[in-house]
Design a protein around this motif. Sequence first.
Motif, short mmCIF file in Angstrom:
data_model
loop_
_atom_site.label_atom_id
_atom_site.label_comp_id
_atom_site.label_asym_id
_atom_site.label_seq_id
_atom_site.Cartn_x
_atom_site.Cartn_y
_atom_site.Cartn_z
N LEU A 34 15.12 21.74 24.03
CA LEU A 34 14.15 21.01 23.25
C LEU A 34 14.33 19.53 24.01
N LYS A 35 15.65 19.07 24.11
CA LYS A 35 15.62 17.55 24.61
C LYS A 35 14.80 17.50 26.07
N PHE A 36 15.13 18.53 26.84
CA PHE A 36 14.51 18.45 28.26
C PHE A 36 13.14 18.64 28.21
N CYS A 37 12.26 19.22 27.32
CA CYS A 37 10.95 19.39 27.16
C CYS A 37 10.32 18.18 26.66
N THR A 38 11.13 17.47 25.84
CA THR A 38 10.48 16.22 25.08
C THR A 38 10.85 14.87 25.59
N LEU A 39 11.90 15.02 26.79
CA LEU A 39 12.49 13.85 27.41
C LEU A 39 13.44 13.05 26.18
N GLY A 40 14.24 14.03 25.63
CA GLY A 40 15.01 13.45 24.76
C GLY A 40 14.50 13.02 23.51
N PHE A 41 13.39 13.78 22.93
CA PHE A 41 12.86 13.25 21.94
C PHE A 41 12.13 12.15 21.81
N MET A 42 11.57 11.78 22.96
CA MET A 42 11.19 10.26 23.45
C MET A 42 12.13 9.43 23.52
N PHE A 43 13.35 9.77 24.02
CA PHE A 43 14.54 8.75 24.23
C PHE A 43 15.08 8.41 22.88
N LEU A 44 14.55 8.91 21.85
CA LEU A 44 15.31 8.69 20.50
C LEU A 44 16.47 9.45 20.24
N GLY A 45 16.31 10.69 20.56
CA GLY A 45 17.00 11.79 20.47
C GLY A 45 18.47 11.41 21.23
N GLN A 46 18.08 11.05 22.72
CA GLN A 46 19.13 10.63 23.65
C GLN A 46 20.07 9.50 22.85
N LEU A 47 19.42 8.36 22.43
CA LEU A 47 20.15 7.35 21.62
C LEU A 47 20.97 8.00 20.56
N VAL A 48 20.43 8.95 19.85
CA VAL A 48 21.26 9.34 18.62
C VAL A 48 22.25 10.24 19.06
N ASP A 49 22.29 10.87 20.25
CA ASP A 49 23.23 11.77 20.73
C ASP A 49 24.45 10.93 21.35
N ILE A 50 23.97 9.92 22.20
CA ILE A 50 24.82 8.98 22.63
C ILE A 50 26.01 8.54 21.44
N SER A 59 25.59 12.33 28.26
CA SER A 59 24.80 11.62 27.35
C SER A 59 24.13 10.36 27.74
N ILE A 60 24.74 9.52 28.30
CA ILE A 60 24.20 8.26 28.55
C ILE A 60 23.20 8.58 29.95
N PHE A 61 23.48 9.10 30.93
CA PHE A 61 22.91 9.06 31.92
C PHE A 61 21.77 10.22 32.06
N LEU A 62 22.21 11.31 31.65
CA LEU A 62 21.29 12.45 31.74
C LEU A 62 20.88 13.15 30.35
N GLY A 63 21.16 12.34 29.43
CA GLY A 63 20.79 12.81 28.08
C GLY A 63 19.36 13.21 27.54
N MET A 64 18.45 12.30 28.22
CA MET A 64 17.03 12.76 28.19
C MET A 64 16.56 13.96 28.39
N PHE A 65 17.40 14.86 29.48
CA PHE A 65 17.15 15.94 29.85
C PHE A 65 17.89 17.11 29.36
N GLY A 66 18.59 16.52 28.20
CA GLY A 66 19.56 17.54 27.70
C GLY A 66 20.72 17.88 28.23
N ALA A 67 21.10 17.51 29.31
CA ALA A 67 22.39 17.61 30.06
C ALA A 67 23.79 17.79 29.21
N ASP A 68 23.85 16.76 28.12
CA ASP A 68 24.86 16.69 27.39
C ASP A 68 25.07 18.01 26.41
N ARG A 69 23.74 18.44 25.80
CA ARG A 69 23.76 19.43 25.03
C ARG A 69 24.23 20.80 25.67
N PHE A 70 23.75 20.89 26.88
CA PHE A 70 23.84 22.18 27.73
C PHE A 70 25.43 22.25 27.83
N TYR A 71 26.06 21.11 28.23
CA TYR A 71 27.61 21.16 28.57
C TYR A 71 28.26 21.33 27.49
#
Length: 180
Positions: free
Chosen positions: A122-138, A101-113
């Motif tokens: 969706l995270k892969f296509c939108t770069l982690g919802f413009m990095f906001l989704g990555q932060l929320v997922d962390i 989630s920290i390093f590859l969350g913008m590509f959705g790797a955490d959710r695939f795992y």
Amino acid sequence: MIRVLLIILAVSITCRSHEINDVDCTKLRMGQYLCPDPSYDYIDIKTQQPRGCMRETNRAKVICRAAPGIVCRDTKNSTFFKEIPCKWTNGYSFETALLLSIFLGMFGADRFYLGYPAIGLLKFCTLGFMFLGQLVDIILIATQTVGPADGSYYVIPHYGAGIEVIRSNNWTYKLPQDDW
């Protein structure tokens, strides 16, 4: 007076020498047994949970040992089986999910795992919802709010922090008391 003390001493010595036979060991009180038995290796190395943890009940049967002098009815010795709570895991590591989630969350790797392919795509296509989704997922993964999709728990080493989620529903509300 000395005779009474000697009689009490003799009775206590003879009572201690006898074993308590035919006891239902599942109804022993705390301090009358040691569970799990320290001589029994009951922790599964891969899951860090008791061996035999069942998915449906989140309970595992372990071998316990009754106090010296107590003989159990079922086993005819001092050992017996007791169910203890456990957290069923399916091999998803907490550390792996958090690092993904920290390093590859913008590509959705955490959710695939974790088994959420639609959100991962969706995270892969939108770069982690413009990095906001990555932060929320962390934050969601770090607080263990988001877990594996199959309903299992994370594999967390014993020295790691585990979170027990307490939920409230219609059966857990506080009833008003007369003295309020």
